[in-house]
Design a protein around this motif. Structure first.
Motif, PDB file in Angstrom:
ATOM      1  N   GLU A  49       0.825  -1.209   0.000  1.00 48.50           N
ATOM      2  CA  GLU A  49       0.000   0.000   0.000  1.00 48.50           C
ATOM      3  C   GLU A  49       0.859   1.259   0.000  1.00 48.50           C
ATOM      4  N   ALA A  50       1.926   1.251   0.772  1.00 49.30           N
ATOM      5  CA  ALA A  50       2.801   2.421   0.833  1.00 49.30           C
ATOM      6  C   ALA A  50       3.473   2.674  -0.512  1.00 49.30           C
ATOM      7  N   ASN A  53       0.833   4.092  -2.943  1.00 46.43           N
ATOM      8  CA  ASN A  53       0.558   5.500  -2.630  1.00 46.43           C
ATOM      9  C   ASN A  53       1.706   6.404  -3.069  1.00 46.43           C
ATOM     10  N   ARG A  54       2.932   5.920  -2.882  1.00 49.88           N
ATOM     11  CA  ARG A  54       4.081   6.730  -3.319  1.00 49.88           C
ATOM     12  C   ARG A  54       4.103   6.840  -4.842  1.00 49.88           C
ATOM     13  N   LYS A  56       1.585   6.849  -6.810  1.00 48.89           N
ATOM     14  CA  LYS A  56       0.508   7.735  -7.235  1.00 48.89           C
ATOM     15  C   LYS A  56       0.893   9.209  -7.154  1.00 48.89           C
ATOM     16  N   HIS A  57       1.921   9.509  -6.362  1.00 50.11           N
ATOM     17  CA  HIS A  57       2.354  10.897  -6.271  1.00 50.11           C
ATOM     18  C   HIS A  57       2.774  11.426  -7.634  1.00 50.11           C
TER      19      HIS A  57
END
Length: 389
Positions: A49-50, A53-54, A56-57
């Motif tokens: 997940e991390a 999310n990174r 997606k930045h």
């Protein structure tokens, strides 16, 4: 949450060294790969997940570790291994193998003697030979099914000018988790004969019940100044492809020498996603690791039981740590390369050939049990069928 380590995932066509290069490595495509030290399990969900999310930045510029990177590593060492390390001891490397080569180049001179203990991880040999150093071997002794250090041989060779030792702790491939008494005795010898120890502790989190890993540099301040610990989350959390490792170097002289040498090759900053994975794994991966070790213990018990029942001609060196198991095929009385060819071309199983681990590895093979139990069972059934032909 409960993790499902029995679930099968298709790793083909992902650039996986383990699954996509059978033809190149073994000469045939249909080999079941149970060799290289990565696992066929998903990384902890928090890490996935991390990373998502990174990603997606959307901006992936030059990156370096911030406070969270160092805090997560120092906290992990304190909680997991009771070792209080200082932030400025930590030096990044994209991998432990590159680090070993850099340490050899930075801290020894051409012609210097460097000792290792075979059978051992093959890149150790190359790190010595690549840079024109003299390889000195102190072979481990197999005593009643357990490998031990030959301290008398070590002292004799230290006394003849060894400058550096590369220690494997826990030991790959034989699975030993060195006890405090063994490490203390080794440390005294290194201090007496002024031998710098590079301790590869990449498997240090993968320890079975009843055993405890002790970081070499944690034993005494004197030994801390005479040793360097190499560590990474890669084996622990199956993150090897993210190219993120760390050296823990308490001695400032050695630390600065390593940094200067690394600068010559342009090694400066960690992988952007490796930073995220390390921080998250060390901060949130404990539950996943605890469940993993229970599953690996079950795999080890399954392997041991299957071989005792179905393949009694094969011996199992019981590991105290790692997901790698050293198997003894010597009773088959095959030449080392003939044994490897038998496993690949008759059994259709890809293991690590024991002779690649140096003296004492002949007649052995290394198997990776970091896979769903059904895959391990298939591999063992293939070997059984081939031996019964």
């Amino acid at each position: 949450m409960n993790y499902d380590f029995d679930k099968l995932y298709d790793r083909r066509r992902t650039g996986s060294i383990k699954w996509d290069f059978n033809q190149r490595i073994f000469g045939r495509e249909d080999v079941l790969p149970l060799w290289v030290a990565d696992m066929d399990f998903l990384a902890p969900e928090a890490v996935v997940e991390a990373l998502v999310n990174r990603a997606k930045h959307g901006i992936y510029g030059y990156t370096d570790g911030m406070d969270e990177y160092y805090d997560s590593l120092t906290a992990w060492m304190a909680e997991r291994h009771s070792w209080q390390i200082q932030r400025d001891w930590i030096v990044f490397s994209p991998g432990i193998v590159p680090a070993l080569n850099e340490l050899v180049r930075a801290l020894t001179k051409p012609g210097d003697k460097i000792l290792l203990q075979s059978p051992v991880y093959p890149p150790f040999f190359q790190a010595i030979k690549n840079h024109g150093r003299e390889l000195v071997n102190s072979q481990l002794n197999l005593v009643n099914g357990k490998y031990v250090m030959n301290f008398e041989d070590l002292e004799e060779k230290f006394a003849h000018g060894v400058k550096m030792m590369i220690l494997c702790s826990p030991h790959n491939p034989v699975g030993r988790v060195w006890q405090r008494e063994e490490l203390e005795r080794l440390g005294r010898l290194c201090l007496t004969y002024d031998v710098l120890v590079i301790s590869d502790e990449i498997h240090s989190d993968l320890i079975y019940n009843g055993y405890r890993h002790i970081p070499l540099s944690s034993l005494t301040p004197e030994l801390a100044s005479q040793s360097i610990v190499c560590t990474a989350p890669s084996k622990t959390f199956n993150l090897a492809g993210l190219q993120t490792s760390n050296l823990i170097i308490p001695n400032k002289k050695y630390r600065e020498a390593y940094k200067s040498s690394a600068n010559l090759t342009g090694i400066h900053h960690p992988n952007l996603f490796g930073i995220t994975a390390l921080e998250t794994a060390y901060r949130e991966g404990r539950e996943w690791l605890e469940q993993l070790m229970l599953y690996l213990q079950g795999n080890l018990e399954f392997l041991t039981s299957f071989i005792a029942r179905e393949l009694p001609q094969i011996g199992v060196i019981q590991p105290e740590g790692t997901y790698l198991v050293w198997l003894d095929f010597r009773a088959l009385d095959l030449e080392p390369k003939t044994l490897q060819e038998f496993l690949v071309h008759k059994a259709g199983v890809g293991l690590n050939a024991g002779y690649a681990f140096g003296a004492g590895g002949e007649g052995f093979e290394r198997i990776n049990i970091g896979c769903p139990r059904s895959v391990l069972e298939e591999g063992l059934e293939r070997i059984k069928k081939a031996l019964n032909w």
